[in-house]
Structure formats: structure tokens, C-alpha cells
Design a protein around this motif. Structure first.
Motif, PDB file in Angstrom:
ATOM      1  N   SER A  61       0.941  -1.214   0.118  1.00  0.00           N
ATOM      2  CA  SER A  61       0.206   0.022  -0.003  1.00  0.00           C
ATOM      3  C   SER A  61       0.905   1.125  -0.171  1.00  0.00           C
ATOM      4  N   ARG A  62       0.330   2.200  -0.322  1.00  0.00           N
ATOM      5  CA  ARG A  62       0.993   3.515  -0.230  1.00  0.00           C
ATOM      6  C   ARG A  62       1.220   3.937   1.091  1.00  0.00           C
ATOM      7  N   ALA A  63       0.392   3.705   2.253  1.00  0.00           N
ATOM      8  CA  ALA A  63       0.787   4.100   3.727  1.00  0.00           C
ATOM      9  C   ALA A  63       2.065   3.189   4.068  1.00  0.00           C
ATOM     10  N   GLU A 114       5.232   4.765   2.129  1.00  0.00           N
ATOM     11  CA  GLU A 114       5.481   6.148   2.584  1.00  0.00           C
ATOM     12  C   GLU A 114       6.549   6.186   3.731  1.00  0.00           C
ATOM     13  N   HIS A 115       6.650   4.873   4.530  1.00  0.00           N
ATOM     14  CA  HIS A 115       7.472   4.991   5.555  1.00  0.00           C
ATOM     15  C   HIS A 115       8.890   4.000   5.465  1.00  0.00           C
ATOM     16  N   SER A 116       9.061   3.784   4.018  1.00  0.00           N
ATOM     17  CA  SER A 116       9.893   2.850   3.574  1.00  0.00           C
ATOM     18  C   SER A 116      11.542   3.749   3.663  1.00  0.00           C
ATOM     19  N   PRO A 117      12.442   3.023   4.432  1.00  0.00           N
ATOM     20  CA  PRO A 117      13.662   3.674   4.354  1.00  0.00           C
ATOM     21  C   PRO A 117      14.287   3.942   3.197  1.00  0.00           C
ATOM     22  N   TYR A 118      13.820   3.159   2.127  1.00  0.00           N
ATOM     23  CA  TYR A 118      14.497   3.173   0.626  1.00  0.00           C
ATOM     24  C   TYR A 118      14.207   4.590   0.237  1.00  0.00           C
ATOM     25  N   PHE A 165       4.873   4.467  -6.770  1.00  0.00           N
ATOM     26  CA  PHE A 165       4.458   3.518  -5.941  1.00  0.00           C
ATOM     27  C   PHE A 165       3.674   2.537  -6.477  1.00  0.00           C
ATOM     28  N   LEU A 166       4.086   1.155  -6.681  1.00  0.00           N
ATOM     29  CA  LEU A 166       3.694   0.022  -7.448  1.00  0.00           C
ATOM     30  C   LEU A 166       2.941  -1.000  -6.541  1.00  0.00           C
ATOM     31  N   THR A 167       1.558  -0.868  -6.017  1.00  0.00           N
ATOM     32  CA  THR A 167       1.191  -1.695  -5.036  1.00  0.00           C
ATOM     33  C   THR A 167       0.242  -2.995  -5.474  1.00  0.00           C
ATOM     34  N   ASP A 168       0.280  -3.267  -6.890  1.00  0.00           N
ATOM     35  CA  ASP A 168      -0.517  -4.552  -7.217  1.00  0.00           C
ATOM     36  C   ASP A 168       0.631  -5.567  -7.246  1.00  0.00           C
TER      37      ASP A 168
END
Length: 614
Positions: free
Chosen positions: A423-425, A428-432, A445-448
Motif C-alpha cells: 500500500s501507499r501507507a 511512504e515509511h520505507s527507508p528506501y 508506488f507500485l502496489t499491485d
């Protein structure tokens, strides 16, 4: 004249036997063939009328009439078309495919696939009537005012007869079929209604059964789209789909070259595969001159377009005698290519001119577009323009495209950056994101769940490589004008990474310090050939063996936690090992690479117990 008997030639009898017994998989198609011939005769007369020539029965309406007699077991199909003279009757009905019969029979003997692939040029669909007939009687009068009406009759055996018809015979042709015992159903009104609705519903002239017109819906795909209203498109869609709902969108196009095509295609308002009923079947029918050839033709459209419904009509189709198999599959592929390109262009135009409708389409049909990228190499670049996703530069819920992304790229940015996740949420908290955000680079953001398969198939967009920011081999330009930050120096860093590599031997392909991480103590990076967590999950769900991977661990040299770890390495190796395990397992968890979350829980408990025991 008195009735005269004429013998069929030997090769003609052979060909007639083949027509009756070898070509058609379903007897009902003889009704389609005779109606199609009647429509052709009416069209020829209509063209004669346009020349101003004198025509017999000039006031007679152009139509096809069908009547039955259940007691006598007969079916009669009549038209008010161009008719035939006695000479034409002998030419067209007395000699089957007279110009090529011998060549056809010779070719059939040499064919390994049977006669179905050999007959596009013979045009003998009339003789399909003998599949259902003990006898066929044709009464005809030519359009020429002085022509005498004629009756042709045959049992389909060795001969046929010719006789005079009454002088008051109306212009056109009437075919009376005396049905075989196993074909009496063709004198039943319900059976005929079904057959006519299935095959001949869009014939351009009225078809009347017992004075009731059956074909009331127009073949709108043959009309100029400027002459078709939105209401007519909706009505047609509801008719062919047996539904009360309106379509989401439609595409209506005609082409004269390189192939003559007329088509109208619809996108249903709802994805037919979204309700758990499995893979939907294609619902685009193939017609020739408004006569159905195949309601579900194989390879007419690529698999990823199976959600479409509608009609494709081409007069260039080289059909066999039964109209049930295309002779030239190369032509079918060309038709498929033309339609596919047109539909992709239609979606591009929709995305530009009607963004709201396209967003609805994307929400319901995005997986079909992605399937197309993975399965049709020749269309993947065009389909890539249709992809939509959120990014670090968009608000939550707002979509963007690769084209828009490229237009916003920084001068020192050479690649397109993507990040996969649930998910986007979460992302958004990814250290990458740290290293990309610091440089002002946008991340898609690719969430599928299947997005990595799609990107692996695509590789590039607009000559720019698509790169996942969780890969160890990601190269970024150096940061400019960054303030000095306290952290481990080169010697301290090497000592720490050597120790971690030894303490966690064979667990990671590489342990290093990296400027790619700024907010977290460490990040886990996928190796160049490692499978993503999404792909691993897919393989596992499919029951396949998941190859082992060894990610890289990159420590943040400026993190106070990492600096304290370096100190503990010398002061208290036992606590240092637990702290390193906590940092590493947390990094793996955030990357979706931690196979067993219990490892993190167990390590946390052990670390707390050690710290609290002091």
C-alpha cells in the motif's frame, strides 16, 4: 417447356457428396447460408435499381420471407432479389463450382487437413441445404422483364430437373426444402427464430417469418459513427450482451486498407472477472457482410482483451465453404493487430480527453493492461503509456503516468524509480525513500501484486530504465552541499562490517556502510538476481520451489544506534550481537524479506532480558 432431367457430372457428384457430409459441423448453418445468398441477391437488385434499368415487378419490396409447413415438413426461404434466368440456373445450380471442380478434388486428395482449408473460392453454400433435405426445389424469375420463370429440383443424388414455372411467378428466388425425417425441427418456428437470431440478425434487408419481421436491430457497425446516437450504441450493447446495464465506453471504427474492416467494441461497466467467476470468455463476434461467421473466434483478439464485447465485420475474409473456419490465419492475425492498435489508441485518447472515464476504466481493468504488457511484446510500449499509479509527487488517491513522471524528472536523473509494496501507507515509511527524497527524485508506488512481473517485462519507458530502489546495484548521483554529520569513519566502519559478516556468516551477500539510508539504522537490499518478496509469495502460492536469496545489509554510518553498536562490539559482544540482530531483523521485516517474524520477536525478548538484567 416440359421438365427435362440433367445428369450431374461424376466429379460434381463427388463434390456434392463432400459438401453434404464433410463441411458443416452443425446442420443449422444451411439456414444461414440460404439467407446470406438471399441477401446477396437483394443487394444485387438494389444496385441494378440505381442504374435506372427496367426491372420486373419494380414495386415489389426488397425482403426475405420464410414460411413453413409442419404437415408437409417443408421450409421455404424466398427473396425478391435479382433472380436467375434459365441459363443462369444451369450455370449456377446445374454445375457446382464448374470452373474449379477437378482442381478442388485433386487438391483435396493431397490435403492432410481435409477439405475445410481448400474451399474459400468455390461459393457453394446453397448445397448445404441437402444436409437437411430429401429434395430441394428452386423457383426463380430474373429481374429482366422478358425472362421466363424456371423451376430447378434435385434430391442431391445423380441428377436435377428443369421445368417452366407459372408466368405470374414474382421476381426473385424461392427455395423450398423438403426436410429429412431427422431435420423436421427446421419447420418449427422456435428453432428458426433461434437460428436467425444467432446468425442472421443483422442482415440488411427485412427477414419475415410468417409475416413477422425478426431482424429489428440494425448493424450499427456498418454505419458512419456520426450517424449513430449514444442511445443507439447503448441499445445495441444491451441487445448483444443480454443485459440492462450500459457500457462504460465504446469504440466504433472503419478501415478500408490494408483490410476492409467495420467494428464496434464495448467495455462493460463492470469487470466480468471481478466477481470470482474465473476467466471470462471473449465476447467479440466475427461477421462477414453482416452474417455471423463465428460467435467466439479463436485468436481474433489477444487474450488480454477478452473483456471486450462487440462485433468485427470484414468482407476480406477468405472463408471456407462452411464459413466455420478461416482459410488464412495470417489474415486473422493482421485483423487482430489492427483492432488491438486501434483500441489502444482509443484508450490513449480517452485518457487525454476524458480522464474521469479512463480512471474508472483503470480501476476496473488495470490488470488486463498489465497482462498485455507481459504477454504481447509488440504492444508493450504502447500499453506502458496507459499505466497509472501513485507516487511521492502525487496526493493520496491521485494517479499519474510514466509520461507525466518523465516530464518531471530532474536534470541529473537518468532513470525511472519505482518501489513495490502492499500500500501507499506502507511505502511512504520505507527507508528506501531516504536517498531519493534527499535528491528530489520522484518514486512510483507500485502496489499491485503482479507489478514486478510487469516492470520486468517492460524494462524501459521512453528509453529510460525502470529501476527498483530496493536493489543493491542502484546507482545515484552524489548529494550536493550536504552538511557534515558525525558518524563512523572508514576504519570504524570496516571493523563493524567485518564483525557483522562474521557473526552472521552465510546470511548476507554483503554487509556495508551506505549513504543510501539516513533515517533508519540499516536497510536490506535485494541482490541483482534476487526475487522480490512479491514474486516469492506468488511462487509459494503456486506450490513452486522458492530459490534462496542472500540480501545485502547496508548500515547507516550516521545513526547513533549504529555508532553505539560499534562500541558494544568491543565492550560487550553478547549484547552487540543481540543489538545487531535486532537492527538486521527490523531491516529485513521492513523490506518484506523476513521469512519468520518470530526471529524478530525472539531477538527482541533476548535483548530486553539482557539489558534489564544489569
Amino acid at each position: 417447356m416440359s421438365a427435362n432431367t440433367h445428369q450431374f457430372q461424376t466429379e460434381v457428384r463427388q463434390l456434392l457428396d463432400i459438401v453434404i457430409h464433410a463441411f458443416y459441423s452443425d446442420k443449422e448453418v444451411f439456414v444461414r447460408e440460404l439467407i446470406s445468398n438471399a441477401s446477396d441477391a437483394l443487394e444485387k437488385l438494389r444496385l441494378k435499381q440505381l442504374t435506372g434499368a427496367a426491372i420486373a415487378d419494380p414495386q415489389r419490396d426488397l425482403c426475405i420471407t420464410i414460411s413453413t409447413d409442419k404437415d408437409k415438413h417443408t421450409l421455404t426461404i424466398a427473396d425478391s432479389g435479382i433472380g436467375m434466368t434459365e441459363e443462369e440456373v444451369v450455370e449456377y445450380l446445374g454445375t457446382i463450382a464448374h470452373s474449379g471442380t477437378k482442381k478442388f478434388l485433386e487438391a483435396m486428395k493431397e490435403s492432410q487437413s481435409g477439405p475445410q482449408d481448400l474451399i474459400g473460392q468455390f461459393g457453394v453454400g446453397f448445397y448445404s441445404a441437402f444436409m437437411a433435405a430429401d429434395k430441394v426445389e428452386v423457383t426463380t424469375r430474373s429481374w429482366q422483364p422478358d425472362a421466363k420463370p424456371v423451376v430447378w429440383a434435385s434430391t442431391g443424388q445423380d441428377s436435377y430437373t428443369l421445368d417452366s414455372a407459372p408466368q405470374d411467378t414474382p421476381r426473385g428466388t424461392s427455395i423450398c426444402i423438403y426436410l429429412k425425417e431427422d431435420a423436421h425441427r427446421f419447420a418449427e418456428e422456435n428453432s428458426l427464430r433461434y437460428i436467425i437470431s444467432k446468425y442472421s440478425n443483422f442482415v440488411g434487408f427485412p427477414i419475415k417469418l410468417d409475416d413477422e419481421r425478426l431482424n429489428t436491430v440494425q448493424a450499427i457497425w456498418m454505419k458512419n459513427k456520426k450517424d449513430v446516437t449514444a442511445e443507439e450504441y447503448e441499445e445495441f450493447y444491451k441487445f448483444i450482451n443480454h443485459t440492462d446495464s450500459a457500457p462504460l465506453t465504446h469504440m466504433h471504427f472503419s478501415a478500408d486498407a490494408p483490410i476492409v474492416l467495420n467494428s464496434v467494441l464495448f467495455v462493460p461497466a463492470e469487470n466480468p472477472e471481478a466477481f470470482g467467476f474465473g476467466r471470462c470468455e471473449p465476447n467479440v463476434s466475427l461477421y462477414c457482410h453482416k452474417v455471423l461467421i463465428d460467435s467466439k473466434p479463436e485468436n481474433l483478439l489477444p487474450e488480454w482483451l477478452r473483456f471486450l464485447s462487440g462485433v468485427v465485420d470484414s468482407e476480406d475474409l477468405p472463408l471456407n465453404i462452411s464459413r466455420e473456419m478461416l482459410q488464412d490465419h495470417t489474415l486473422l492475425r493482421r485483423i487482430s493487430g489492427i483492432i488491438t492498435k486501434r483500441f489502444i489508441k482509443h484508450l490513449e485518447t480517452m485518457a487525454k480527453d476524458d480522464a474521469d472515464t479512463y480512471e474508472q476504466f483503470w480501476q476496473k481493468y488495470s490488470r488486463f493492461i498489465k497482462e498485455g504488457i507481459c504477454t504481447t511484446w509488440e504492444h508493450k510500449d504502447a500499453l506502458a503509456k496507459l499505466l497509472r499509479f501513485e507516487s511521492t509527487f502525487t496526493e493520496a488517491g491521485k494517479l499519474t503516468s510514466f509520461a507525466d513522471y518523465v516530464s518531471r524528472m530532474k536534470e541529473n536523473q537518468k532513470d525511472i524509480y519505482v518501489l513495490y509494496g502492499a500500500s501507499r501507507a506502507q511505502l511512504e515509511h520505507s527507508p528506501y525513500l531516504d536517498a531519493l527524497t534527499a535528491r528530489g527524485f520522484e518514486v512510483c508506488f507500485l502496489t499491485d501484486g503482479g507489478d514486478q512481473f510487469v516492470m520486468d517485462s517492460l524494462h524501459k519507458f521512453d528509453d529510460k530504465e525502470i529501476k527498483s530502489i530496493d536493489r543493491a546495484n542502484l546507482e545515484l548521483p552524489p548529494l550536493q552541499n550536504q552538511p557534515d554529520r558525525p558518524g563512523l569513519d572508514e576504519k570504524q566502519g570496516k571493523k563493524l562490517t567485518d564483525w557483522v559478516s562474521s557473526a552472521f556468516a552465510d546470511s548476507f551477500s554483503k554487509v556495508s556502510l551506505s549513504e543510501r539510508v539516513t533515517s533508519a539504522p540499516a536497510i536490506a537490499l535485494q541482490g541483482e538476481n534476487d526475487l522480490s518478496p512479491e514474486v516469492k509469495a506468488y511462487l509459494k502460492a503456486m506450490g513452486q520451489t522458492v530459490p534462496e536469496s542472500h540480501p545485502e545489509i547496508a548500515f547507516n554510518p550516521h545513526s547513533p544506534i549504529v555508532q553505539r553498536l560499534a562500541e558494544l562490539q568491543t565492550e560487550n559482544e553478547e549484547v552487540a550481537t543481540l543489538l545487531a540482530g535486532q537492527i538486521i531483523n527490523t531491516a529485513l521485516l521492513r523490506a518484506g524479506m523476513l521469512d519468520d517474524p518470530a526471529k524478530l520477536a525472539d531477538n527482541s525478548q533476548a535483548l530486553l532480558e539482557k539489558l534489564l538484567s544489569k
